[in-house]
Enzyme design. Structure first.
Site, PDB file in Angstrom:
ATOM      1  N   TYR A 188       0.762  -1.120   0.076  1.00  9.29           N
ATOM      2  CA  TYR A 188       0.101  -0.126   0.219  1.00  9.29           C
ATOM      3  C   TYR A 188       0.948   1.285   0.023  1.00  9.29           C
ATOM      4  O   TYR A 188       1.909   1.558   0.717  1.00  9.29           O
ATOM      5  CB  TYR A 188      -0.822   0.057   1.299  1.00  9.29           C
ATOM      6  CG  TYR A 188      -2.348  -0.072   0.796  1.00  9.29           C
ATOM      7  CD1 TYR A 188      -2.858   0.958   0.037  1.00  9.29           C
ATOM      8  CD2 TYR A 188      -3.227  -1.132   1.177  1.00  9.29           C
ATOM      9  CE1 TYR A 188      -4.170   0.792  -0.462  1.00  9.29           C
ATOM     10  CE2 TYR A 188      -4.426  -1.242   0.848  1.00  9.29           C
ATOM     11  CZ  TYR A 188      -5.034  -0.266  -0.124  1.00  9.29           C
ATOM     12  OH  TYR A 188      -6.285  -0.387  -0.347  1.00  9.29           O
ATOM     13  N   GLU A 217      -0.507   4.756  -0.515  1.00 11.78           N
ATOM     14  CA  GLU A 217      -1.254   5.936  -0.790  1.00 11.78           C
ATOM     15  C   GLU A 217      -0.399   7.309  -0.618  1.00 11.78           C
ATOM     16  O   GLU A 217       0.550   7.338   0.253  1.00 11.78           O
ATOM     17  CB  GLU A 217      -2.657   6.220   0.217  1.00 11.78           C
ATOM     18  CG  GLU A 217      -3.592   5.509  -0.263  1.00 11.78           C
ATOM     19  CD  GLU A 217      -4.876   5.492   0.625  1.00 11.78           C
ATOM     20  OE1 GLU A 217      -4.944   6.265   1.446  1.00 11.78           O
ATOM     21  OE2 GLU A 217      -5.740   4.554   0.265  1.00 11.78           O
ATOM     22  N   ASP A 228      -5.554  12.730 -25.782  1.00 10.55           N
ATOM     23  CA  ASP A 228      -5.904  11.638 -25.346  1.00 10.55           C
ATOM     24  C   ASP A 228      -5.072  10.437 -26.413  1.00 10.55           C
ATOM     25  O   ASP A 228      -5.599  10.305 -27.582  1.00 10.55           O
ATOM     26  CB  ASP A 228      -7.260  10.974 -25.354  1.00 10.55           C
ATOM     27  CG  ASP A 228      -7.454   9.410 -24.507  1.00 10.55           C
ATOM     28  OD1 ASP A 228      -6.670   9.000 -24.742  1.00 10.55           O
ATOM     29  OD2 ASP A 228      -8.576   9.324 -24.160  1.00 10.55           O
ATOM     30  N   THR A 253      -3.348   5.449 -21.934  1.00  7.60           N
ATOM     31  CA  THR A 253      -3.518   3.955 -21.187  1.00  7.60           C
ATOM     32  C   THR A 253      -1.923   3.460 -21.434  1.00  7.60           C
ATOM     33  O   THR A 253      -1.163   3.847 -22.061  1.00  7.60           O
ATOM     34  CB  THR A 253      -4.330   2.985 -21.851  1.00  7.60           C
ATOM     35  OG1 THR A 253      -4.288   2.846 -23.245  1.00  7.60           O
ATOM     36  CG2 THR A 253      -5.697   3.331 -21.471  1.00  7.60           C
ATOM     37  N   LYS A 260      -1.773  -0.488 -24.709  1.00  8.07           N
ATOM     38  CA  LYS A 260      -2.043  -0.562 -26.098  1.00  8.07           C
ATOM     39  C   LYS A 260      -0.985  -0.619 -26.814  1.00  8.07           C
ATOM     40  O   LYS A 260      -0.105  -1.519 -26.716  1.00  8.07           O
ATOM     41  CB  LYS A 260      -3.204   0.645 -26.464  1.00  8.07           C
ATOM     42  CG  LYS A 260      -4.426   0.379 -25.643  1.00  8.07           C
ATOM     43  CD  LYS A 260      -5.326   1.582 -26.282  1.00  8.07           C
ATOM     44  CE  LYS A 260      -6.859   1.192 -25.591  1.00  8.07           C
ATOM     45  NZ  LYS A 260      -7.034   2.098 -24.467  1.00  8.07           N
ATOM     46  N   ARG A 310      -1.852  -3.092 -17.869  1.00  9.45           N
ATOM     47  CA  ARG A 310      -3.220  -2.447 -17.924  1.00  9.45           C
ATOM     48  C   ARG A 310      -3.316  -1.432 -17.178  1.00  9.45           C
ATOM     49  O   ARG A 310      -3.491  -1.588 -15.678  1.00  9.45           O
ATOM     50  CB  ARG A 310      -4.368  -3.295 -17.829  1.00  9.45           C
ATOM     51  CG  ARG A 310      -4.569  -4.433 -18.942  1.00  9.45           C
ATOM     52  CD  ARG A 310      -5.867  -4.785 -18.535  1.00  9.45           C
ATOM     53  NE  ARG A 310      -6.868  -4.094 -19.221  1.00  9.45           N
ATOM     54  CZ  ARG A 310      -7.090  -4.350 -20.730  1.00  9.45           C
ATOM     55  NH1 ARG A 310      -6.409  -5.049 -21.490  1.00  9.45           N
ATOM     56  NH2 ARG A 310      -8.093  -3.472 -21.169  1.00  9.45           N
TER      57      ARG A 310
HETATM   58  N1  DSN Z   1     -11.860   0.043 -24.952  1.00 10.13           N
HETATM   59  C1  DSN Z   1     -10.813   0.870 -25.582  1.00 10.13           C
HETATM   60  C2  DSN Z   1     -10.741   0.818 -27.195  1.00 10.13           C
HETATM   61  O1  DSN Z   1     -10.772  -0.547 -27.350  1.00 10.13           O
HETATM   62  O2  DSN Z   1     -10.410   1.229 -28.077  1.00 10.13           O
HETATM   63  C3  DSN Z   1     -11.258   2.509 -25.430  1.00 10.13           C
HETATM   64  O3  DSN Z   1     -11.516   2.538 -24.137  1.00 10.13           O
END
Ligand code: DSN
Length: 445
Positions: free
Chosen positions: A67, A69, A213, A239, A242, A248
């Site tokens: 933890y 925080e 984004d 994120t 990707k 993740r």
């Molecule tokens: N779920 C993501 C995507 O597949 O593009 C977007 O949040």
């Protein structure tokens, strides 16, 4: 072997070291099935990838237990000297890779990162401009069913009717008229380059914050295969799982100072970087997931290599090759092609829905997601399009010639969508085809 629940608990209690197979044969069996699926199918979901074994090892490490925080040097729990070093390492790697003044690595994923941006920059009911979901935007950019569309005033901007690309002239007019406090640039189904310099000019004219984004394209940016928005934007969110091939999670990059501090936040004693940090913790989240931050640090180390640069450029070459091969076979693509890692098949001229084609393709071992196309007459739960992406198959080592074969597989299924024999034959051929490639994090463990 005693696989009963009591037996499993006893083994765990005695040494805490029992393997997954021993503790929970059910989850273990699901894991093996998922591994087999990952090895034998074509993962064409544009937002998915294969994290490396090193990233997976860090994700599954004992950093899960801690933890922490707060932020490095200012935690609410003791014993954080090591994770302080870890989080600082991830932050510094991120700042260096993107050339950013400030970085926050604690967001649990992309939507929480975007939520933090709203908290740090806006007040409820402020105006927000974004690309609508059916035209390639994201839920959190002001879509009606999302908090961003209910708690803030949505001012959508759109695509040019002919080119299906962002209509920057119309966007400028709308921004001048509406004067939104925030403009989003980015999306989940937009296969072209974003013109960050044009967006920055428009945002400056309207006294708007500009937020990129880059969830889909962060790996391409690091590789130099897509322009970097950091210099043009107040804030950038992403994120980490990707195209950048990490765990993740999510992260936020920002400038230190707020150029609109006097205009929009005259009474705040915090600059932009502090407001972002405070929005993530304590306003929205509790303890950061230190195992994910560890894995992010590893992924960033991998992304800083020349091999990753090559990988990022190959992603784009592969997407273009897949687009060309599908166009040659008579398919329509949104915007007529791609500049990045994804393409959107427009199936409006074909008999079935996007969902129906995606289901048939999945039976044949080709994993995609159905997706809205601009002007889609169908519901988002059905759609008239399919989104395809090249990051995962590029991670397997596939190149342009394999994209031509993938287009042939897709075409076989879509031409005979109700022939189960065809699906079964393609499924077998796809498995044979995949067997010639390594699957990072799966076949090398
Ligand atoms: N779920 C993501 C995507 O597949 O593009 C977007 O949040």
């Amino acid at each position: 072997m005693d696989n009963s629940a009591d037996g499993a608990i006893a083994r765990l209690d005695t040494n805490g070291q029992a393997s997954l197979a021993a503790v929970d044969c059910h989850v273990h069996e699901l894991l093996l099935r998922q591994e087999r699926q990952e090895r034998t199918t074509l993962k064409l979901i544009a937002s998915e990838n294969f994290a490396s074994s090193a990233v997976l090892e860090a994700t599954g490490s004992i950093f899960t237990n801690k933890y922490a925080e707060g932020y490095p040097g200012a935690r609410y729990y003791a014993g954080n000297e090591i994770v302080d070093e870890l989080e600082t390492l991830a932050i510094e790697r991120l700042k260096a890779l993107f050339g950013s003044e400030h970085a926050n690595v604690q967001p649990y994923s992309g939507s929480p990162a975007n939520q933090a941006v709203y908290r740090a920059l806006l007040s409820p009911r402020d105006k927000v401009m974004g690309l609508p979901l059916p035209e390639g935007g994201h839920l959190t950019h002001g879509w009606s069913v999302n908090f961003s569309g209910t708690d803030y005033q949505r001012v959508p901007y759109g695509l040019h009717e002919k080119t299906q690309q962002i209509d920057y002239d119309r966007l400028r007019e709308t921004a001048r008229r509406e004067r939104p406090k925030l403009i989003w640039v980015g999306g989940t189904a937009y296969p072209r380059i974003f013109d960050y310099a044009a967006m920055a000019e428009i945002a400056a004219e309207a006294n708007s914050y500009l937020v990129a984004d880059i969830a889909h394209i962060s790996g391409l940016i690091v590789a130099g295969a897509h322009p970097n928005p950091v210099a043009h934007c107040d804030v950038v969110t992403s994120t980490s799982h990707k195209s950048i091939r990490g765990p993740r999670g999510g992260f936020i990059l920002s400038k230190n100072e707020d150029r609109y501090q006097a205009l929009y936040h005259p009474t705040s004693k915090y600059n932009l970087a502090r407001r972002i940090d405070r929005a993530v913790f304590p306003q929205l989240q509790g303890g950061p997931h230190m195992n994910i931050i560890a894995a992010l640090a590893v992924a960033l180390q991998e992304a800083a290599t020349p091999a990753f640069r090559t990988y990022g450029h190959q992603i784009v070459r592969n997407a273009k090759a897949l687009a060309e091969a599908l166009l040659d076979r008579g398919y329509d693509l949104v915007t007529g092609g791609t500049d990045n890692h994804m393409l959107i098949l427009d199936l409006r001229a074909r008999p079935l829905s996007g969902k129906a084609y995606a289901e048939r393709l999945a039976r044949a071992g080709i994993i995609t997601n159905f997706n809205m196309v601009p002007g889609d007459p169908r519901d988002p739960a059905v759609t008239s399009g399919i989104r395809l992406g090249s990051p995962a198959v590029t991670s397997m080592g596939m190149r342009e010639e394999e994209m031509v074969q993938i287009a042939a597989f897709i075409d076989l299924v879509c031409r005979q969508p109700d022939d189960e024999k065809v699906h079964a034959n393609v499924r077998r051929d796809v498995a044979d085809f995949c067997a010639a490639f390594d699957v990072p994090g799966v076949s090398d463990r």
